[in-house]
Design a protein around this motif. Structure first.
Motif, PDB file in Angstrom:
ATOM      1  N   GLN A  81       3.134  16.259  17.995  1.00  0.00           N
ATOM      2  CA  GLN A  81       2.762  15.315  16.890  1.00  0.00           C
ATOM      3  C   GLN A  81       3.613  15.822  15.509  1.00  0.00           C
ATOM      4  N   HIS A  82       4.005  15.115  14.938  1.00  0.00           N
ATOM      5  CA  HIS A  82       4.664  15.375  13.556  1.00  0.00           C
ATOM      6  C   HIS A  82       4.259  14.274  12.649  1.00  0.00           C
ATOM      7  N   ILE A  83       4.289  15.104  11.253  1.00  0.00           N
ATOM      8  CA  ILE A  83       3.923  14.167  10.051  1.00  0.00           C
ATOM      9  C   ILE A  83       5.009  14.350   8.929  1.00  0.00           C
ATOM     10  N   VAL A  84       5.162  13.392   8.307  1.00  0.00           N
ATOM     11  CA  VAL A  84       6.302  13.449   7.090  1.00  0.00           C
ATOM     12  C   VAL A  84       5.453  12.670   5.937  1.00  0.00           C
ATOM     13  N   THR A  85       5.523  12.941   4.830  1.00  0.00           N
ATOM     14  CA  THR A  85       5.049  12.372   3.605  1.00  0.00           C
ATOM     15  C   THR A  85       6.154  12.187   2.503  1.00  0.00           C
ATOM     16  N   GLY A  86       5.860  11.478   1.638  1.00  0.00           N
ATOM     17  CA  GLY A  86       6.807  11.307   0.722  1.00  0.00           C
ATOM     18  C   GLY A  86       6.574  10.360  -0.685  1.00  0.00           C
ATOM     19  N   THR A  87       7.495  10.276  -1.533  1.00  0.00           N
ATOM     20  CA  THR A  87       7.295   9.481  -2.655  1.00  0.00           C
ATOM     21  C   THR A  87       8.581   8.700  -2.895  1.00  0.00           C
ATOM     22  N   PHE A  88       8.752   7.741  -3.773  1.00  0.00           N
ATOM     23  CA  PHE A  88       9.877   6.808  -3.800  1.00  0.00           C
ATOM     24  C   PHE A  88      10.972   7.129  -4.873  1.00  0.00           C
ATOM     25  N   ARG A  89      12.073   7.466  -4.822  1.00  0.00           N
ATOM     26  CA  ARG A  89      13.021   7.631  -5.804  1.00  0.00           C
ATOM     27  C   ARG A  89      13.365   6.450  -6.455  1.00  0.00           C
ATOM     28  N   PRO A  90      13.595   6.206  -7.787  1.00  0.00           N
ATOM     29  CA  PRO A  90      13.749   5.319  -8.679  1.00  0.00           C
ATOM     30  C   PRO A  90      15.243   4.602  -8.346  1.00  0.00           C
ATOM     31  N   ALA A  91      15.178   3.403  -8.384  1.00  0.00           N
ATOM     32  CA  ALA A  91      16.102   2.549  -7.950  1.00  0.00           C
ATOM     33  C   ALA A  91      17.473   2.763  -8.880  1.00  0.00           C
ATOM     34  N   ALA A  92      18.752   2.885  -8.275  1.00  0.00           N
ATOM     35  CA  ALA A  92      19.803   3.263  -8.911  1.00  0.00           C
ATOM     36  C   ALA A  92      20.609   2.150  -8.827  1.00  0.00           C
ATOM     37  N   GLY A  93      21.486   1.935  -9.844  1.00  0.00           N
ATOM     38  CA  GLY A  93      22.283   0.701 -10.122  1.00  0.00           C
ATOM     39  C   GLY A  93      21.562  -0.492  -9.475  1.00  0.00           C
ATOM     40  N   ALA A  94      20.542  -0.718 -10.228  1.00  0.00           N
ATOM     41  CA  ALA A  94      19.842  -1.989 -10.012  1.00  0.00           C
ATOM     42  C   ALA A  94      20.139  -3.307 -10.441  1.00  0.00           C
ATOM     43  N   THR A  95      20.253  -4.154  -9.574  1.00  0.00           N
ATOM     44  CA  THR A  95      20.934  -5.499 -10.113  1.00  0.00           C
ATOM     45  C   THR A  95      19.594  -6.489 -10.031  1.00  0.00           C
ATOM     46  N   GLY A  96      19.691  -7.531 -11.033  1.00  0.00           N
ATOM     47  CA  GLY A  96      18.702  -8.664 -11.143  1.00  0.00           C
ATOM     48  C   GLY A  96      19.096  -9.851 -10.708  1.00  0.00           C
TER      49      GLY A  96
ATOM     50  N   SER B 136       9.784  -3.664 -16.499  1.00  0.00           N
ATOM     51  CA  SER B 136      10.210  -2.394 -15.416  1.00  0.00           C
ATOM     52  C   SER B 136       8.956  -1.825 -15.267  1.00  0.00           C
ATOM     53  N   ARG B 137       8.870  -1.820 -13.760  1.00  0.00           N
ATOM     54  CA  ARG B 137       7.536  -0.977 -13.019  1.00  0.00           C
ATOM     55  C   ARG B 137       7.970   0.461 -12.495  1.00  0.00           C
ATOM     56  N   ALA B 138       7.276   1.477 -13.045  1.00  0.00           N
ATOM     57  CA  ALA B 138       7.482   2.822 -12.566  1.00  0.00           C
ATOM     58  C   ALA B 138       6.544   2.892 -11.257  1.00  0.00           C
ATOM     59  N   ALA B 139       7.603   3.796 -10.356  1.00  0.00           N
ATOM     60  CA  ALA B 139       6.965   3.787  -8.857  1.00  0.00           C
ATOM     61  C   ALA B 139       6.283   5.402  -8.553  1.00  0.00           C
ATOM     62  N   THR B 140       6.052   6.063 -10.014  1.00  0.00           N
ATOM     63  CA  THR B 140       5.453   7.167  -9.944  1.00  0.00           C
ATOM     64  C   THR B 140       4.158   7.501  -9.017  1.00  0.00           C
ATOM     65  N   GLY B 141       3.098   6.169  -8.862  1.00  0.00           N
ATOM     66  CA  GLY B 141       2.271   6.488  -8.172  1.00  0.00           C
ATOM     67  C   GLY B 141       2.121   5.926  -6.813  1.00  0.00           C
ATOM     68  N   ASP B 142       3.369   5.390  -6.245  1.00  0.00           N
ATOM     69  CA  ASP B 142       3.583   5.231  -4.914  1.00  0.00           C
ATOM     70  C   ASP B 142       3.794   6.341  -4.018  1.00  0.00           C
ATOM     71  N   ALA B 143       3.477   6.092  -2.875  1.00  0.00           N
ATOM     72  CA  ALA B 143       3.670   7.171  -1.633  1.00  0.00           C
ATOM     73  C   ALA B 143       3.370   6.494  -0.427  1.00  0.00           C
ATOM     74  N   TYR B 144       4.154   7.516   0.667  1.00  0.00           N
ATOM     75  CA  TYR B 144       3.970   6.896   2.064  1.00  0.00           C
ATOM     76  C   TYR B 144       3.730   8.168   2.966  1.00  0.00           C
ATOM     77  N   ALA B 145       3.138   7.905   4.051  1.00  0.00           N
ATOM     78  CA  ALA B 145       3.098   8.961   5.229  1.00  0.00           C
ATOM     79  C   ALA B 145       3.206   8.255   6.443  1.00  0.00           C
ATOM     80  N   ALA B 146       3.723   9.266   7.480  1.00  0.00           N
ATOM     81  CA  ALA B 146       3.948   8.672   8.765  1.00  0.00           C
ATOM     82  C   ALA B 146       3.471   9.730   9.504  1.00  0.00           C
ATOM     83  N   THR B 147       2.792   9.152  10.795  1.00  0.00           N
ATOM     84  CA  THR B 147       2.347  10.302  11.733  1.00  0.00           C
ATOM     85  C   THR B 147       2.982   9.737  13.054  1.00  0.00           C
TER      86      THR B 147
END
Length: 231
Positions: A216-231, A197-208
């Motif tokens: 001009q507008h800027i948004v940034t964010g992180t990633f919510r963990p997967a819910a109801g993951a299927t393999g 299982s990989r944690a995404a706590t160190g992942d991020a994004y930014a859009a300009t």
């Protein structure tokens, strides 16, 4: 004998003081005798000056102390500057909305123990004639790109993928002359990773983005963990 006495009287008479001369000498001496010694006043004037100076200095020192105390008390910024530095505040929360531009990040539930996909959903409330989206996937072990896609036309964007060692970087850039229409648009990055299982706590994004009106507008964010993951 009589002759001796006479000679002694003559000698005494010759040495008898001249009264007029003595009076003249006394008058002359008095004219040269200085009046009251004015230097006697000087020991009195020096302490007066000194005390006045000390009083002025004390007033200035007291005034300066009062000012310094007031500044120190009433100027928190100054007091904080001399105080030990406080620990930095927590990072600002992701800015997922800026004007007509909104964003959301999440780990796709269709993952497995070796592979994952992270999704960024952009909501444009106005046409965009410039857009750059950068996604950073932290190197948690074995992270390697397996591709990327978007719901907008592939030919409208330039995609670059860079492995910086500490992270895998995906960057989409809208080509000159192209426009992103209002609406919801999805961008996805795919990658392998070390087993488990990989944690995404160190992942991020930014859009300009820039609207067709030049805003001009800027948004940034992180990633919510997967819910109801299927393999």
């Amino acid at each position: 004998m009589e002759d001796l006495k006479r000679r002694l009287r003559d000698a005494a008479a010759a040495h008898a003081p001249d009264r007029d001369q003595m009076l003249e000498r006394v008058r002359h001496g008095m004219s040269r005798t200085p009046g009251p010694d004015r230097r006697a006043d000087r020991p009195l004037s020096w302490p007066r000056v000194t005390l006045a100076t000390l009083a002025s200095t004390a007033a200035l020192v007291a005034g300066g102390y009062t000012i310094a105390t007031t500044v120190h008390t009433n100027n928190p910024g100054r007091a904080a500057a001399t105080a030990p530095a406080a620990p930095p505040p927590p990072s600002a929360p992701p800015r997922t909305q800026d004007g007509p531009l909104r964003s959301d990040g999440s780990v796709d539930p269709h993952l497995n123990a070796y592979w994952s996909q992270s999704n960024i959903t952009l909501q444009a409330g106005a046409p965009l004639d410039a857009l750059t989206l950068e996604v950073r996937i932290a190197q948690t072990g074995g992270v390697a790109s397996t591709g990327a896609w978007r719901t907008l036309p592939e030919g409208d964007f330039t995609l670059t993928t860079i492995d910086e060692g500490g992270a895998l970087i995906y960057r989409w850039t809208l080509k000159p002359g192209r426009t992103v229409p209002p609406g919801q648009h999805v961008f996805a990055v795919q990658y392998n990773h070390a087993p488990g299982s990989r944690a995404a706590t160190g992942d991020a994004y930014a859009a300009t983005a820039t609207t067709t009106r030049g805003q001009q507008h800027i948004v940034t964010g992180t990633f919510r963990p997967a819910a109801g993951a299927t393999g």
